[in-house]
Scaffold this active site. Structure first.
Site, PDB file in Angstrom:
ATOM      1  N   SER A 145       0.842  -1.193   0.000  1.00  0.00           N
ATOM      2  CA  SER A 145       0.000   0.000   0.000  1.00  0.00           C
ATOM      3  C   SER A 145       0.876   1.241   0.000  1.00  0.00           C
ATOM      4  O   SER A 145       1.993   1.221   0.535  1.00  0.00           O
ATOM      5  CB  SER A 145      -0.898   0.018   1.238  1.00  0.00           C
ATOM      6  N   TYR A 156      -1.945  -0.204  10.444  1.00  0.00           N
ATOM      7  CA  TYR A 156      -2.012  -0.719   9.071  1.00  0.00           C
ATOM      8  C   TYR A 156      -0.800  -0.256   8.271  1.00  0.00           C
ATOM      9  O   TYR A 156      -0.183  -1.033   7.536  1.00  0.00           O
ATOM     10  CB  TYR A 156      -3.305  -0.241   8.417  1.00  0.00           C
TER      11      TYR A 156
END
Length: 261
Positions: A145, A156
């Site tokens: 990501s 995250y």
């Protein structure tokens, strides 16, 4: 755009194949000649399998929990038993469960984010190595990501930073074994509503407000000021998985409209 026979004779394992990017990668790879092993803990992965089989391609589905090493071993074992080899592994499991300021995360919520977005990729890379080493060839594509820099999702972000480090270190360690390891770093992506929610408990009004702040940051940080389409994320994954990228390893390709994360 479909490239006929690009994956002819190849066996591809796709994790998180029940919906979204994973289902799209699997369906297009099948159309390009791959035999598919579709891995997810959601029962609806069988629908992806049925659609691929109906289109005339070979596919099996494996329901298991990739947040455990045993689940990763189960998936890779099933692939080898069904097709005799694993040429490509696409590690697609992950996704922020909650979005909130870091100070607002509870310790168990931090742990859950790491289990969701780092451990399945780490475990699957470990579990696939015996097959790829034995055949002296293989490609691993990790879906990371660009949110290694972003607000309201620090755990995250840390998990995806771990995937980037894993990609580079594993590529260096196993290049001589004939194994390539690469990653894409998607930005925000438009997708149909999730049939299996990221946060089963749902989001309260405050959490929805924090998520809106994260979405605004993602959109404003992208040069193109928009989210990607699913196809715009699927295509780079399959390029890196293909022999067209045979001299690419250890690289993390940002696919985020100009935001490098």
């Amino acid at each position: 755009m479909v490239f006929a026979d690009r994956f002819a004779g190849k066996v591809m394992v796709v994790t998180g194949a029940a919906q979204g990017i994973g289902a799209g990668v699997a369906s297009r790879a099948a159309a390009e000649g791959a035999s598919l092993v579709l891995v997810d803990r959601a029962e609806i992965v069988t629908e992806t399998e049925a659609a691929i089989r109906a289109a005339g391609a070979a596919a099996i589905s494996v329901q298991c929990d990739l947040e455990t090493h045993a689940g990763a071993v189960q998936a890779m074992t099933a692939a080898v038993e069904a097709f005799g080899r694993i040429d490509v592994l696409v590690n697609n499991v992950g996704g922020a469960i909650r979005m909130r300021p870091f100070a607002e995360f509870e310790p168990d919520q931090i742990d859950a984010e790491i289990r969701r977005s780092l451990m399945p990729t780490l475990y699957c890379c470990h579990a696939v190595l015996p097959a790829m080493i034995k055949q002296a060839r293989g490609t691993i594509v990790n879906v990371s990501s660009n949110a290694t820099r972003g607000i309201r999702r620090v755990p995250y972000s840390a998990a995806k930073g771990g995937i980037n480090a894993l990609t580079q270190s594993l590529a260096m360690e196993y290049a001589e074994a004939g194994i390539r390891v690469v990653a894409t770093a998607p930005g925000g992506t438009e997708a149909p509503p999730r049939r299996v929610p990221r946060n089963a408990a749902g989001d309260n009004a405050q959490e929805q407000a924090w998520m809106a702040e994260a979405v605004a940051q993602v959109t404003s940080s992208a040069f193109m000021r928009r989210y990607a389409t699913l196809d715009e994320q699927i295509a780079p994954i399959l390029f890196l998985a293909s022999d067209e990228a045979s001299y690419v390893t250890g690289s993390i390709l940002p696919v985020a409209g100009g935001d490098l994360g």
